[in-house]
Scaffold this active site. Sequence first.
Site, mmCIF file in Angstrom:
data_model
loop_
_atom_site.group_PDB
_atom_site.id
_atom_site.type_symbol
_atom_site.label_atom_id
_atom_site.label_comp_id
_atom_site.label_asym_id
_atom_site.label_seq_id
_atom_site.Cartn_x
_atom_site.Cartn_y
_atom_site.Cartn_z
ATOM 1 N N ASP A 1 -33.521 10.828 90.787
ATOM 2 C CA ASP A 1 -33.566 12.117 90.097
ATOM 3 C C ASP A 1 -34.876 12.323 89.352
ATOM 4 O OD1 ASP A 1 -31.670 13.523 87.279
ATOM 5 O OD2 ASP A 1 -33.134 14.376 88.684
ATOM 6 N N ASP B 1 -37.233 18.989 90.952
ATOM 7 C CA ASP B 1 -36.075 18.233 90.475
ATOM 8 C C ASP B 1 -35.148 17.821 91.623
ATOM 9 O OD1 ASP B 1 -33.461 18.877 87.989
ATOM 10 O OD2 ASP B 1 -33.927 17.170 89.269
#
Length: 419
Positions: free
Chosen positions: A124, A308
Site C-alpha cells: 500500500d 495509492d
Amino acid sequence: MVTITNLVLTSILAGLGLGSALPPKIGATNIGHGNGRATLNQVPRPNYRFNGARQVYRTYLKYGVPAPDDLVRAVAHTDALNAAAVKRDTGSAAATPIDPRFDIAYVTPVTIGTPPQTLQLDLDTGSSDLWVFSSHTPASQVRGQQIYSPDKSTTSKLLDGHTWSIRYGDGSGSRGNVYTDNFAIGGIMVETQAVETAEEVSSSFTTEDNIDGLVGLGFSTLNTVSPEGQLTFFDNAKPKLDAPVFTADLKYMKEGTYDFGFIDESKYTGEITYVPVDTDPGYWTFTSSGYGVGSGTFSSSPITGIADTGTSLVYLPTAIVTAYYRQVEGATNSRSYGGYVFPCNSTLPPFVFGIGEAKFTIPPSYMSYAAVTDGSPTCFGGLQSSSGIGINIWGDVALKAAFVVFNGEEPPTIGWANK
Ligand SMILES: Cc1noc(C)c1CN(C)Cc1cc2n(n1)CCN(c1cc(N)ncn1)C2
C-alpha cells in the site's frame, strides 16, 4: 579448519602485505598427497574488484613509507567506484487481485521470521505501517486470515513499549504491538524489519479473509509506531537494492507484479515520464497535467493527488467527475449507493489523464467497477468525487492502466509508462 600449510602461505602473503588478497577460502579442492605435500587450488573471489591504487598503497605500507595524500584519495575513489559497480539486490513478487470479479485490492506473498511464515499482504503506497494479523489478534476477529506468530520465530524480538494504531480513509483500522524480525518480499530480505502485530482489527478487515495485513510503501514519516516511528520495508531495503526503486505493474482482473531494485523494460512501451513527488505529509504526491473524457478535448489543468495502490478507485475533483458522467446515459450521483452509479449496460467513454506530455487511458471496462450488489443492473463507477476526502487519489483503477515507477532517489520522483 585452518591447515598448517594454509597458515604458512597466509603468513608469507601477509608479510608481502597481501594478506587480504587471499580469497576467503584457499581452493575448495585442496589435495593432500599424504607425503607432507598438498596442492592448493586458488578460486576466484566472485565479487572481488581490483584496486590498483590499493596495491601500490600496500607496497608503501610494506616498506614503511608514508603514502602520499593523493594515493590515499585514489584508494578511496576506486573503492567507491567498485562499490557502486557491485550489483546488489533485485526482486519480483506477484500482485494478485483478492477477488477474481473485481480489483478491490491486490495481495503479495511475503515471508516473516525463522523459519519463514508466509502471509499474503496488501502492498500500500498510501500508508506506511507494515502490520499483520497475528497470534495476538483475538480469535473472534480472525476469519481465515494467515497469522504471524512471533513466538514461533527464533529471530523475532519484541520492540518493548512500542505500539501502533492506524485508521484508513474508509474508516477501517487496526492497532497493536511491534516486533522486529526477518521480512522478505520477492527474495529481498530485511533482517530487522518492524512488523506490527494486530491486537485489534476493524470488522472490514475481519471479513476480508484474503488480506493478512498491509505493507506500507508510503514515506516513513507516516508510520504510526510510538514512541519511535519505524522505517518501511522499502526504506530498509533501499541500501541493498541495485537501484532505489520499486515498480507497480497492476493488472485488470489478473495477476501483476511488484518489482524491487530494478526497472523491467519488458513491462512497458515507449518512454517513462517522470514527474516530481512532494513527500509532505508522506504520500507519493504528484501533479497530473490534465484530463480528457473519451475523444473529447484534453483539459490541461494541474491535478495534484496521490498514487495509492491501497485504494481501489480513482477520486478526483467533482468538476472532472461530473464532466465524465455527463457522457454516461443514466448516470447519477446516488446518495443511497454512496457515489456515481449508472446502468451496467450503459456505454462508457474512456478516461484520459496526463503525466507531463504523456497521456494515459483508463478503458471503459475499468471505469465500470462493479455491480452495486450481486446481480444488480446498476453499476458503481471506478471514478468518484474526492470532495468528501480532501485529497485526490489515483487508486488501482488508474494505476493498472500504467506501469508505475516509485523512484526513491533523493528527491523522489514517480514515473509513468504505457504498457
Ligand atoms: C476499502 C478497501 N480497499 O481495499 C479493500 C480490500 C477494502 C475493503 N476491505 C474489506 C477492507 C479494507 C479496508 C482497507 N483495506 N482493506 C486496505 C487498506 N485500506 C486503505 C488503504 C489506503 N491506502 N487507502 C484507503 N484505504 C483500507
